[in-house]
Motif scaffolding. Structure first.
Motif, PDB file in Angstrom:
ATOM      1  N   VAL A 140       0.831  -1.288  -0.031  1.00  0.00           N
ATOM      2  CA  VAL A 140      -0.139   0.045   0.049  1.00  0.00           C
ATOM      3  C   VAL A 140       0.865   1.202   0.037  1.00  0.00           C
ATOM      4  CG1 VAL A 140      -1.801   1.270   1.012  1.00  0.00           C
ATOM      5  CG2 VAL A 140      -2.055  -1.299   1.104  1.00  0.00           C
ATOM      6  N   LYS A 141       1.787   1.287   0.861  1.00  0.00           N
ATOM      7  CA  LYS A 141       2.706   2.494   0.836  1.00  0.00           C
ATOM      8  C   LYS A 141       3.442   2.747  -0.597  1.00  0.00           C
ATOM      9  CE  LYS A 141       2.372   3.478   5.189  1.00  0.00           C
ATOM     10  NZ  LYS A 141       1.371   4.452   5.698  1.00  0.00           N
ATOM     11  N   VAL A 142       3.744   1.976  -1.235  1.00  0.00           N
ATOM     12  CA  VAL A 142       4.303   2.167  -2.406  1.00  0.00           C
ATOM     13  C   VAL A 142       3.187   2.811  -3.609  1.00  0.00           C
ATOM     14  CG1 VAL A 142       5.402   1.382  -4.633  1.00  0.00           C
ATOM     15  CG2 VAL A 142       6.197   0.319  -2.359  1.00  0.00           C
ATOM     16  N   LEU A 143       2.013   2.014  -3.354  1.00  0.00           N
ATOM     17  CA  LEU A 143       1.003   2.365  -4.291  1.00  0.00           C
ATOM     18  C   LEU A 143       0.595   3.872  -3.874  1.00  0.00           C
ATOM     19  CD1 LEU A 143      -1.076  -0.917  -4.256  1.00  0.00           C
ATOM     20  CD2 LEU A 143       0.255   0.084  -6.270  1.00  0.00           C
ATOM     21  N   GLU A 144       0.539   4.202  -2.756  1.00  0.00           N
ATOM     22  CA  GLU A 144      -0.079   5.506  -2.392  1.00  0.00           C
ATOM     23  C   GLU A 144       1.053   6.737  -2.689  1.00  0.00           C
ATOM     24  OE1 GLU A 144      -1.707   7.723   1.552  1.00  0.00           O
ATOM     25  OE2 GLU A 144      -0.686   5.870   1.910  1.00  0.00           O
ATOM     26  N   SER A 145       2.119   6.212  -2.788  1.00  0.00           N
ATOM     27  CA  SER A 145       3.196   7.446  -3.317  1.00  0.00           C
ATOM     28  C   SER A 145       3.406   7.611  -4.746  1.00  0.00           C
ATOM     29  CB  SER A 145       4.590   6.785  -2.750  1.00  0.00           C
ATOM     30  OG  SER A 145       5.281   5.864  -3.694  1.00  0.00           O
ATOM     31  N   MET A 146       2.658   6.260  -5.210  1.00  0.00           N
ATOM     32  CA  MET A 146       2.628   6.722  -6.856  1.00  0.00           C
ATOM     33  C   MET A 146       1.217   6.989  -7.501  1.00  0.00           C
ATOM     34  SD  MET A 146       4.895   3.364  -7.812  1.00  0.00           S
ATOM     35  CE  MET A 146       5.048   3.808  -9.472  1.00  0.00           C
ATOM     36  N   ILE A 147       0.516   7.739  -6.490  1.00  0.00           N
ATOM     37  CA  ILE A 147      -0.802   8.251  -7.316  1.00  0.00           C
ATOM     38  C   ILE A 147      -1.138   9.663  -6.636  1.00  0.00           C
ATOM     39  CG2 ILE A 147      -2.150   6.023  -7.445  1.00  0.00           C
ATOM     40  CD1 ILE A 147      -3.740   6.723  -4.972  1.00  0.00           C
ATOM     41  N   THR A 148      -1.649  10.214  -7.618  1.00  0.00           N
ATOM     42  CA  THR A 148      -1.787  11.817  -7.417  1.00  0.00           C
ATOM     43  C   THR A 148      -2.791  11.961  -6.108  1.00  0.00           C
ATOM     44  OG1 THR A 148      -3.573  11.958  -8.722  1.00  0.00           O
ATOM     45  CG2 THR A 148      -1.456  12.365  -9.640  1.00  0.00           C
ATOM     46  N   GLU A 149      -2.755  13.267  -5.676  1.00  0.00           N
ATOM     47  CA  GLU A 149      -3.850  13.598  -4.526  1.00  0.00           C
ATOM     48  C   GLU A 149      -5.024  13.248  -5.047  1.00  0.00           C
ATOM     49  OE1 GLU A 149      -3.043  14.076  -1.343  1.00  0.00           O
ATOM     50  OE2 GLU A 149      -1.084  13.286  -1.680  1.00  0.00           O
ATOM     51  N   ASN A 150      -5.511  13.676  -6.269  1.00  0.00           N
ATOM     52  CA  ASN A 150      -6.824  13.829  -6.758  1.00  0.00           C
ATOM     53  C   ASN A 150      -7.146  12.679  -7.675  1.00  0.00           C
ATOM     54  OD1 ASN A 150      -5.298  14.763  -8.713  1.00  0.00           O
ATOM     55  ND2 ASN A 150      -6.591  16.066  -9.576  1.00  0.00           N
ATOM     56  N   TYR A 151      -6.545  11.409  -7.042  1.00  0.00           N
ATOM     57  CA  TYR A 151      -6.678  10.351  -7.897  1.00  0.00           C
ATOM     58  C   TYR A 151      -8.102   9.695  -8.071  1.00  0.00           C
ATOM     59  CZ  TYR A 151      -6.299   5.409  -8.918  1.00  0.00           C
ATOM     60  OH  TYR A 151      -6.074   4.170  -9.674  1.00  0.00           O
ATOM     61  N   LEU A 152      -8.597   9.423  -9.265  1.00  0.00           N
ATOM     62  CA  LEU A 152      -9.854   8.873  -9.432  1.00  0.00           C
ATOM     63  C   LEU A 152      -9.630   7.377 -10.018  1.00  0.00           C
ATOM     64  CD1 LEU A 152     -12.656   9.770  -9.451  1.00  0.00           C
ATOM     65  CD2 LEU A 152     -12.480  10.421 -11.788  1.00  0.00           C
ATOM     66  N   HIS A 153     -10.430   6.361  -9.171  1.00  0.00           N
ATOM     67  CA  HIS A 153     -10.433   4.879  -9.446  1.00  0.00           C
ATOM     68  C   HIS A 153     -11.772   4.560  -9.823  1.00  0.00           C
ATOM     69  CE1 HIS A 153      -8.339   1.105  -9.224  1.00  0.00           C
ATOM     70  NE2 HIS A 153      -9.532   0.580  -9.080  1.00  0.00           N
ATOM     71  N   THR A 154     -11.840   3.856 -10.965  1.00  0.00           N
ATOM     72  CA  THR A 154     -13.147   3.442 -11.553  1.00  0.00           C
ATOM     73  C   THR A 154     -13.268   2.061 -12.177  1.00  0.00           C
ATOM     74  OG1 THR A 154     -13.983   5.592 -12.259  1.00  0.00           O
ATOM     75  CG2 THR A 154     -15.461   3.746 -13.030  1.00  0.00           C
ATOM     76  N   ASN A 155     -13.946   1.135 -11.413  1.00  0.00           N
ATOM     77  CA  ASN A 155     -13.947  -0.253 -12.093  1.00  0.00           C
ATOM     78  C   ASN A 155     -15.459  -0.389 -12.780  1.00  0.00           C
ATOM     79  OD1 ASN A 155     -12.603  -0.836  -8.966  1.00  0.00           O
ATOM     80  ND2 ASN A 155     -11.873  -2.027 -10.262  1.00  0.00           N
ATOM     81  N   GLY A 156     -15.408  -1.170 -13.647  1.00  0.00           N
ATOM     82  CA  GLY A 156     -16.225  -1.491 -14.627  1.00  0.00           C
ATOM     83  C   GLY A 156     -18.002  -1.446 -13.998  1.00  0.00           C
ATOM     84  N   GLU A 173       4.847  14.771 -12.550  1.00  0.00           N
ATOM     85  CA  GLU A 173       4.625  15.778 -11.482  1.00  0.00           C
ATOM     86  C   GLU A 173       5.779  15.605 -10.565  1.00  0.00           C
ATOM     87  OE1 GLU A 173       0.690  15.815  -9.904  1.00  0.00           O
ATOM     88  OE2 GLU A 173       1.361  14.679  -8.356  1.00  0.00           O
ATOM     89  N   SER A 174       6.678  16.530 -10.405  1.00  0.00           N
ATOM     90  CA  SER A 174       7.648  16.775  -9.283  1.00  0.00           C
ATOM     91  C   SER A 174       8.812  15.606  -9.762  1.00  0.00           C
ATOM     92  CB  SER A 174       7.421  16.473  -8.060  1.00  0.00           C
ATOM     93  OG  SER A 174       6.428  17.513  -7.752  1.00  0.00           O
ATOM     94  N   GLY A 175       9.025  15.313 -10.946  1.00  0.00           N
ATOM     95  CA  GLY A 175      10.130  14.577 -11.581  1.00  0.00           C
ATOM     96  C   GLY A 175       9.650  13.114 -11.488  1.00  0.00           C
ATOM     97  N   ALA A 176       8.635  12.856 -11.357  1.00  0.00           N
ATOM     98  CA  ALA A 176       8.080  11.275 -11.341  1.00  0.00           C
ATOM     99  C   ALA A 176       6.671  11.315 -11.840  1.00  0.00           C
ATOM    100  CB  ALA A 176       7.974  11.015  -9.849  1.00  0.00           C
TER     101      ALA A 176
END
Length: 158
Positions: free
Chosen positions: A52-68, A143-146
């Motif tokens: 989870v920590k890795v994933l959280e660091s790799m998404i934006t603050e306004n992340y939007l996730h949609t499953n079908g 953003e921010s080099g990543a």
């Protein structure tokens, strides 16, 4: 074929920049498709393994996730889902046998990339193995080099 052309174009751009004075070359998303692909691989591995920590660091603050089959959720709700999933993986209640992205195509638009492909996932829960395939669309932003994932959508393949 589009992906091959994109990679070929990027290889030519990278070859050109490698032949110039590296002190004068500014790294941009367009010249670093490799970094995007590495980020996607790192993200998918972290999802498969439940980090989870890795994933959280790799998404934006306004992340939007949609499953079908569900309404869209924001970053905090997705992280909550991932935290429960991580505990299931750690306890052995859930085993992710396979999580593989194939047929990947990338379209760059400045500091934004649209990534499409097919995800094959195989899980084991209570000695029951389920395999599914999904068509996915991801939005990645530089953003921010990543590279960070800003959006996700999937649709189950029947």
């Amino acid at each position: 074929m589009k992906l091959f052309k994109t990679f070929l174009s990027m290889a030519l751009v990278l070859a050109f920049f490698n032949c110039t004075d590296k002190e004068k070359v500014k790294k941009t998303p367009e010249t670093d498709l490799t970094q995007l692909m590495e980020s996607i691989d790192k993200f998918n591995k972290a999802f498969q393994e439940g980090h989870v920590k890795v994933l959280e660091s790799m998404i934006t603050e306004n992340y939007l996730h949609t499953n079908g089959n569900l309404k869209s959720i924001r970053k905090n709700d997705w992280i909550n889902y991932l935290s429960k999933r991580e505990k299931e993986i750690q306890s052995g209640a859930l085993e992710v046998i396979e999580y593989k992205l194939e047929e990947t195509e990338i379209e760059l638009h400045g500091n934004t990339a649209i990534v499409t492909g097919k995800v094959t996932v195989s899980n084991k829960r209570n000695n029951d193995i389920k395999k599914n395939e999904y068509r996915i669309t991801n939005i990645w932003v530089y953003e921010s080099g990543a590279w960070k994932r800003a959006g996700f959508h999937d649709g189950k393949i029947k």
